[in-house]
Design a protein around this motif. Structure first.
Motif, short mmCIF file in Angstrom:
data_model
loop_
_atom_site.label_atom_id
_atom_site.label_comp_id
_atom_site.label_asym_id
_atom_site.label_seq_id
_atom_site.Cartn_x
_atom_site.Cartn_y
_atom_site.Cartn_z
N UNK A 71 45.26 -10.83 50.94
CA UNK A 71 46.17 -11.97 50.80
C UNK A 71 45.70 -12.97 49.76
N UNK A 72 44.41 -12.92 49.42
CA UNK A 72 43.87 -13.72 48.32
C UNK A 72 42.98 -12.83 47.47
N UNK A 73 42.80 -13.25 46.24
CA UNK A 73 41.85 -12.60 45.33
C UNK A 73 41.02 -13.67 44.67
N UNK A 74 40.12 -13.28 43.79
CA UNK A 74 39.34 -14.30 43.09
C UNK A 74 38.87 -13.78 41.73
N UNK A 75 38.60 -14.73 40.86
CA UNK A 75 37.94 -14.45 39.60
C UNK A 75 36.65 -15.27 39.60
N UNK A 76 35.73 -14.96 38.71
CA UNK A 76 34.48 -15.70 38.65
C UNK A 76 34.42 -16.49 37.35
N UNK A 77 33.67 -17.58 37.41
CA UNK A 77 33.47 -18.44 36.23
C UNK A 77 32.07 -19.03 36.34
N UNK A 78 31.49 -19.47 35.22
CA UNK A 78 30.16 -20.09 35.28
C UNK A 78 30.15 -21.27 36.24
N UNK A 80 27.91 -24.54 38.36
CA UNK A 80 26.96 -25.60 38.00
C UNK A 80 25.51 -25.14 38.11
N UNK A 81 25.27 -24.12 38.96
CA UNK A 81 23.92 -23.60 39.15
C UNK A 81 23.78 -22.22 38.53
N UNK A 82 22.78 -21.48 38.98
CA UNK A 82 22.56 -20.14 38.42
C UNK A 82 23.62 -19.12 38.83
N UNK A 83 24.31 -19.37 39.95
CA UNK A 83 25.32 -18.42 40.42
C UNK A 83 26.71 -18.77 39.89
N UNK A 84 27.51 -17.71 39.68
CA UNK A 84 28.89 -17.94 39.26
C UNK A 84 29.70 -18.46 40.44
N UNK A 85 30.73 -19.23 40.14
CA UNK A 85 31.61 -19.71 41.20
C UNK A 85 32.83 -18.81 41.30
N UNK A 86 33.37 -18.70 42.50
CA UNK A 86 34.57 -17.91 42.74
C UNK A 86 35.78 -18.83 42.75
N UNK A 87 36.79 -18.46 41.99
CA UNK A 87 38.04 -19.22 41.96
C UNK A 87 39.09 -18.35 42.65
N UNK A 88 39.53 -18.82 43.81
CA UNK A 88 40.45 -18.04 44.65
C UNK A 88 41.90 -18.30 44.24
N UNK A 89 42.71 -17.26 44.39
CA UNK A 89 44.15 -17.39 44.14
C UNK A 89 44.90 -16.59 45.19
N UNK A 90 46.11 -16.99 45.45
CA UNK A 90 46.93 -16.29 46.43
C UNK A 90 47.57 -15.08 45.76
N UNK A 91 47.63 -13.96 46.45
CA UNK A 91 48.25 -12.75 45.91
C UNK A 91 49.74 -12.74 46.26
N UNK A 92 50.46 -11.77 45.70
CA UNK A 92 51.88 -11.62 46.03
C UNK A 92 52.04 -11.36 47.52
N UNK A 93 51.13 -10.55 48.09
CA UNK A 93 51.18 -10.28 49.54
C UNK A 93 50.91 -11.55 50.33
N UNK A 94 50.01 -12.40 49.82
CA UNK A 94 49.72 -13.66 50.48
C UNK A 94 50.92 -14.59 50.48
N UNK A 95 51.63 -14.64 49.35
CA UNK A 95 52.84 -15.46 49.27
C UNK A 95 53.90 -14.96 50.24
N UNK A 96 54.05 -13.64 50.32
CA UNK A 96 55.02 -13.07 51.26
C UNK A 96 54.67 -13.45 52.70
#
Length: 201
Positions: A71-78, A80-96
């Motif tokens: 129902x959600x997915x994510x992409x990664x981006x740099x 503030x620290x050594x680890x990448x952050x996950x940016x969550x988004x709602x999927x088409x199934x999640x919207x349904x």
């Protein structure tokens, strides 16, 4: 064809019943904008629709469930620290799933209001102490009411149309205004009743 539709409808109903209400709160946030877990938690600290809060640990656990359900997915981006952050988004199934859930009758919730419970047993207490408690509650409700009234003034000017996320903000804010006015009036009534009991007969 009818059998397939019945099977699909049954699957949707099962999915809706297995997603906790917090999961739908998270989906409601992500339907407005892609967000990190930290950003979602920030919106929960400023309660979603002014009537829903959650801790970071609760949000993290439900995000995992939503990911597992697709129902959600994510992409990664740099980050503030050594680890990448996950940016969550709602999927088409999640919207349904969110659209399906919005029009379902709310699930029964336990009614728990500690101030009302205390009032139920108030006849055992010192009226002066109760007055102090209700004055504290009144200040809190008046403070939130002033905040909501200020927000309402700007929302009312825009008059957002149905079908936009800002309409949802306005509708929830309207409920918050009504609730805080009611609670403030009730606290004043309680203070008046208790004050009368202290007057010599």
């Amino acid at each position: 064809m009818k059998g397939i539709e019945t099977c699909v409808n049954g699957l949707e109903a099962t999915m809706s019943s297995t997603i906790p209400t917090l999961g739908f709160a998270i989906l409601s946030v992500l339907a407005r904008a892609d967000s990190t877990g930290y950003e979602i938690a920030g919106r929960m600290r400023n309660p979603v629709a002014r009537f829903w809060t959650a801790s970071h640990s609760q949000i993290h656990a439900d995000l995992r469930r939503l990911l597992d359900s697709g129902l959600v997915g994510y992409t990664t981006a740099p980050g503030p620290g050594p680890q990448e952050k996950k940016i969550y988004s709602i999927t088409a199934e999640g919207l349904d799933a969110l659209r399906e859930w919005v029009t379902e009758p709310p699930r029964p919730q336990p009614e728990r209001d500690e101030l009302v419970l205390k009032t139920y047993a108030a006849w055992l207490a010192d009226p002066a102490a109760l007055i102090a408690m209700f004055r504290t509650a009144l200040r809190e409700h008046e403070g939130r009411l002033a905040e909501y009234e200020a927000a309402w003034a700007s929302v009312e000017e825009e008059a957002p149309a149905f079908g936009t996320s800002r309409f949802g903000n306005m509708a929830a804010l309207r409920c918050g205004l009504t609730y805080e006015r009611h609670r403030a009036d009730w606290c004043r009534w309680m203070i008046d009743q208790l004050s009368s009991s202290l007057k010599p007969s």
